[in-house]
Scaffold this motif. Structure first.
Motif, PDB file in Angstrom:
ATOM      1  N   CYS A  35       1.759   6.469 -14.569  1.00 42.79           N
ATOM      2  CA  CYS A  35       1.773   6.508 -16.032  1.00 42.79           C
ATOM      3  C   CYS A  35       1.193   5.254 -16.679  1.00 42.79           C
ATOM      4  CB  CYS A  35       3.200   6.740 -16.523  1.00 42.79           C
ATOM      5  SG  CYS A  35       3.919   8.285 -15.961  1.00 42.79           S
ATOM      6  N   THR A  36       0.653   4.350 -15.882  1.00 44.51           N
ATOM      7  CA  THR A  36       0.055   3.121 -16.424  1.00 44.51           C
ATOM      8  C   THR A  36      -1.352   2.954 -15.855  1.00 44.51           C
ATOM      9  OG1 THR A  36       1.124   1.861 -14.636  1.00 44.51           O
ATOM     10  CG2 THR A  36       2.245   1.921 -16.778  1.00 44.51           C
ATOM     11  N   VAL A  37      -2.179   2.194 -16.580  1.00 44.70           N
ATOM     12  CA  VAL A  37      -3.537   1.927 -16.109  1.00 44.70           C
ATOM     13  C   VAL A  37      -3.803   0.434 -15.915  1.00 44.70           C
ATOM     14  CG1 VAL A  37      -4.513   4.033 -17.067  1.00 44.70           C
ATOM     15  CG2 VAL A  37      -4.393   1.985 -18.490  1.00 44.70           C
ATOM     16  N   GLU A  38      -3.045  -0.397 -16.612  1.00 44.94           N
ATOM     17  CA  GLU A  38      -3.184  -1.844 -16.495  1.00 44.94           C
ATOM     18  C   GLU A  38      -1.830  -2.475 -16.195  1.00 44.94           C
ATOM     19  OE1 GLU A  38      -5.703  -3.856 -16.452  1.00 44.94           O
ATOM     20  OE2 GLU A  38      -7.235  -2.325 -16.822  1.00 44.94           O
ATOM     21  N   PRO A  39      -1.785  -3.310 -15.154  1.00 34.35           N
ATOM     22  CA  PRO A  39      -2.846  -3.634 -14.210  1.00 34.35           C
ATOM     23  C   PRO A  39      -3.149  -2.455 -13.284  1.00 34.35           C
ATOM     24  CG  PRO A  39      -0.777  -4.594 -13.498  1.00 34.35           C
ATOM     25  CD  PRO A  39      -0.517  -4.013 -14.846  1.00 34.35           C
ATOM     26  N   PRO A  40      -4.311  -2.429 -12.650  1.00 35.38           N
ATOM     27  CA  PRO A  40      -4.634  -1.336 -11.724  1.00 35.38           C
ATOM     28  C   PRO A  40      -3.664  -1.311 -10.554  1.00 35.38           C
ATOM     29  CG  PRO A  40      -6.247  -3.111 -11.560  1.00 35.38           C
ATOM     30  CD  PRO A  40      -5.406  -3.410 -12.759  1.00 35.38           C
ATOM     31  N   ILE A  41      -3.337  -0.110 -10.102  1.00 32.20           N
ATOM     32  CA  ILE A  41      -2.347   0.044  -9.029  1.00 32.20           C
ATOM     33  C   ILE A  41      -2.800  -0.633  -7.742  1.00 32.20           C
ATOM     34  CG2 ILE A  41      -3.281   2.235  -8.193  1.00 32.20           C
ATOM     35  CD1 ILE A  41       0.463   1.349  -8.530  1.00 32.20           C
ATOM     36  N   SER A  42      -4.110  -0.846  -7.587  1.00 40.06           N
ATOM     37  CA  SER A  42      -4.616  -1.507  -6.381  1.00 40.06           C
ATOM     38  C   SER A  42      -4.084  -2.930  -6.245  1.00 40.06           C
ATOM     39  CB  SER A  42      -6.152  -1.524  -6.393  1.00 40.06           C
ATOM     40  OG  SER A  42      -6.631  -2.199  -7.543  1.00 40.06           O
ATOM     41  N   GLU A  43      -3.707  -3.540  -7.364  1.00 33.32           N
ATOM     42  CA  GLU A  43      -3.190  -4.908  -7.319  1.00 33.32           C
ATOM     43  C   GLU A  43      -1.783  -4.986  -6.729  1.00 33.32           C
ATOM     44  OE1 GLU A  43      -3.564  -7.268 -10.820  1.00 33.32           O
ATOM     45  OE2 GLU A  43      -5.597  -6.565 -11.265  1.00 33.32           O
ATOM     46  N   ALA A  44      -1.138  -3.836  -6.564  1.00 29.62           N
ATOM     47  CA  ALA A  44       0.190  -3.825  -5.939  1.00 29.62           C
ATOM     48  C   ALA A  44       0.081  -3.952  -4.423  1.00 29.62           C
ATOM     49  CB  ALA A  44       0.933  -2.547  -6.306  1.00 29.62           C
ATOM     50  N   GLN A  45      -1.035  -3.510  -3.874  1.00 28.84           N
ATOM     51  CA  GLN A  45      -1.215  -3.508  -2.424  1.00 28.84           C
ATOM     52  C   GLN A  45      -1.371  -4.927  -1.882  1.00 28.84           C
ATOM     53  OE1 GLN A  45      -3.251   0.871  -1.855  1.00 28.84           O
ATOM     54  NE2 GLN A  45      -4.612  -0.867  -2.071  1.00 28.84           N
ATOM     55  N   PHE A  68       5.698  -5.496 -11.117  1.00 25.06           N
ATOM     56  CA  PHE A  68       6.810  -4.592 -10.814  1.00 25.06           C
ATOM     57  C   PHE A  68       6.311  -3.151 -10.662  1.00 25.06           C
ATOM     58  CE2 PHE A  68       8.363  -7.987 -13.583  1.00 25.06           C
ATOM     59  CZ  PHE A  68       9.388  -8.524 -12.810  1.00 25.06           C
ATOM     60  N   LEU A  69       6.770  -2.494  -9.614  1.00 19.99           N
ATOM     61  CA  LEU A  69       6.602  -1.047  -9.467  1.00 19.99           C
ATOM     62  C   LEU A  69       7.899  -0.396  -9.903  1.00 19.99           C
ATOM     63  CD1 LEU A  69       4.814  -0.377  -6.047  1.00 19.99           C
ATOM     64  CD2 LEU A  69       4.028   0.368  -8.302  1.00 19.99           C
ATOM     65  N   PHE A 118       3.312   0.772 -12.933  1.00 21.92           N
ATOM     66  CA  PHE A 118       3.012  -0.541 -12.382  1.00 21.92           C
ATOM     67  C   PHE A 118       2.766  -1.462 -13.566  1.00 21.92           C
ATOM     68  CE2 PHE A 118      -0.151  -3.500 -10.217  1.00 21.92           C
ATOM     69  CZ  PHE A 118       0.859  -4.234  -9.589  1.00 21.92           C
ATOM     70  N   VAL A 119       3.666  -2.421 -13.744  1.00 26.08           N
ATOM     71  CA  VAL A 119       3.605  -3.279 -14.934  1.00 26.08           C
ATOM     72  C   VAL A 119       3.648  -4.745 -14.517  1.00 26.08           C
ATOM     73  CG1 VAL A 119       4.705  -1.544 -16.393  1.00 26.08           C
ATOM     74  CG2 VAL A 119       6.126  -3.277 -15.265  1.00 26.08           C
ATOM     75  N   ARG A 120       3.194  -5.582 -15.434  1.00 26.70           N
ATOM     76  CA  ARG A 120       3.277  -7.023 -15.194  1.00 26.70           C
ATOM     77  C   ARG A 120       3.908  -7.701 -16.396  1.00 26.70           C
ATOM     78  NH1 ARG A 120      -1.381 -11.594 -13.731  1.00 26.70           N
ATOM     79  NH2 ARG A 120       0.152 -13.157 -13.034  1.00 26.70           N
ATOM     80  N   GLY A 121       4.854  -8.587 -16.121  1.00 25.89           N
ATOM     81  CA  GLY A 121       5.503  -9.348 -17.174  1.00 25.89           C
ATOM     82  C   GLY A 121       6.914  -8.869 -17.457  1.00 25.89           C
ATOM     83  N   ALA A 122       7.774  -9.839 -17.735  1.00 34.51           N
ATOM     84  CA  ALA A 122       9.179  -9.517 -18.006  1.00 34.51           C
ATOM     85  C   ALA A 122       9.322  -8.640 -19.229  1.00 34.51           C
ATOM     86  CB  ALA A 122       9.980 -10.809 -18.173  1.00 34.51           C
TER      87      ALA A 122
END
Length: 293
Positions: A35-45, A68-69, A118-122
Motif C-alpha cells: 500500500c506504499t510506494v515510497e520508500p521502494p520496497i527494495s530498500e527493505a531487502q 519499518f515493515l 513499508f514506511v520510514r520515520g517515526a
C-alpha cells in the motif's frame, strides 16, 4: 481477525526466528498487497530485523534507521514460518526470506484485505496508530473515560480501534460474557459498577487467552490462528450450552460479523433482535429465552 492475544504470540514467535537476522529477499505475489510506494520496497531487502512490535492489530518489523515493515492481517491473513529444508509451496501473498527460513503471508478466501506497508520515520509509523488505549496498560479511570467518550453500544466501543487497541469480535464477546453485560447496552447507560466489571473482564480475558495460546505454541510458531476455539465461553458457540448456566448461546448477525452472547447470563433472559430474522418473523420473533426453550 487475529486480535491482541494472537498478535502477541505471533510477535514472540517472530522474535525467536527473525530478530537479529537479515531480510534477504521479498517476493510479492500480488501488487495490491503493498500500500506504499515510497520508500521502494527494495530498500527493505538486506536490512536486519532489530525488533518486532504491535500497533493495534498490526505487526511491525523494525529494520533499523527508522525503516519499518507493517503487516495488517485483517480478517483472513495468516503468517507461517517455513524452514529452509521444507517445501515452500505457493508463496501466498508474500514471502519474506531469511537465512534460516521464510515468513509466508497467506490469506484465505478470494477477498484480498491483508496489507503491507513499508514506511520510514517515526512520524510515518505513528500515523498508522488509530489511537486506541491498551487496556492492559491503563487504570480503571482512563478505561471509564474512554468508554464513555462516545455514545456507542458497549460491543462497538470495545472493538473500535480509535478507543481501545487490539480487541476484536471474539474477545469482546468473551469479555462481555465474563462481565455479564449485554453487548447492546449503550456506554452512557453503564453504571460505575458495570464499567468496573467490564474493565476487569477485559484484562482477565486478554491475559487468559494470551497465556493459553503461549502454552499451545510453546517454542514453535503459531499454526492455528483462529477466532473460534472450543474453550471459549460464547464466541462462535451458537446454540451450544453456556459454560456458566447451560442455556444455549445466542447470536446476532450483521454484515460479515456476528455477536454471540448468553441471554440468561447477560440480558436477563431477553433475546436480542437479529435484524434479518426479526424483520422476517416480525410478531413471531421470540422475546425471551423461555419462549424458545
Amino acid at each position: 481477525m487475529p486480535e491482541l492475544p494472537d498478535i502477541t504470540v505471533y510477535l514472540e514467535a517472530l522474535t525467536r526466528v527473525i530478530v537479529g537476522r537479515p531480510l534477504e529477499r521479498i517476493q510479492l505475489k500480488s501488487p495490491f498487497l503493498l500500500c506504499t510506494v515510497e520508500p521502494p520496497i527494495s530498500e527493505a531487502q538486506g536490512r536486519v530485523v532489530l525488533g518486532v512490535r504491535r500497533i493495534g492489530k498490526r505487526i511491525v518489523l523494525d529494520l533499523g534507521n527508522e525503516y519499518f515493515l507493517v503487516i495488517h492481517l485483517m480478517i483472513a491473513g495468516r503468517l507461517k514460518w517455513i524452514t529452509r529444508d521444507a517445501k515452500a509451496g505457493p508463496i501466498g501473498l508474500a514471502l519474506f526470506e531469511f537465512p534460516a527460513g521464510s515468513l509466508l503471508l497467506t490469506e484465505a478466501g478470494t477477498k484480498r484485505r491483508a496489507s503491507l506497508y513499508f514506511v520510514r520515520g517515526a512520524e510515518a509509523l505513528k500515523a498508522m496508530d488509530r489511537g486506541g488505549l491498551e487496556v492492559q496498560d491503563i487504570g480503571l479511570p482512563a478505561f471509564s473515560e474512554r468508554l464513555r467518550s462516545e455514545s456507542h453500544t458497549v460491543k462497538r466501543a470495545l472493538t473500535d480501534p480509535r478507543l481501545f487497541s487490539g480487541i476484536g469480535n471474539a474477545y469482546s464477546d468473551e469479555a462481555l460474557h465474563a462481565a455479564r453485560l449485554s453487548p447492546l447496552t449503550l456506554t452512557g447507560r453503564l453504571s460505575e459498577e458495570e464499567i468496573a466489571r467490564l474493565y476487569q473482564a477485559c484484562r482477565e480475558t486478554l491475559t487468559l487467552w494470551t497465556e493459553r495460546l503461549r502454552r499451545e505454541v510453546g517454542q514453535g510458531f503459531p499454526g492455528k490462528v483462529t477466532a473460534f476455539r472450543e474453550a471459549m465461553a460464547v464466541h462462535g458457540r451458537f446454540r451450544l450450552p453456556c459454560p456458566v448456566c447451560g442455556s444455549p448461546v445466542q447470536r446476532i448477525r450483521y454484515a460479515e460479523n456476528e455477536t454471540n452472547y448468553c441471554a440468561r447470563c447477560q440480558t436477563g433472559g431477553r433475546l436480542l433482535a437479529d435484524r434479518a430474522l426479526s424483520r422476517l418473523l416480525k410478531g413471531d420473533w421470540p422475546r425471551s429465552l423461555d419462549e424458545i426453550e
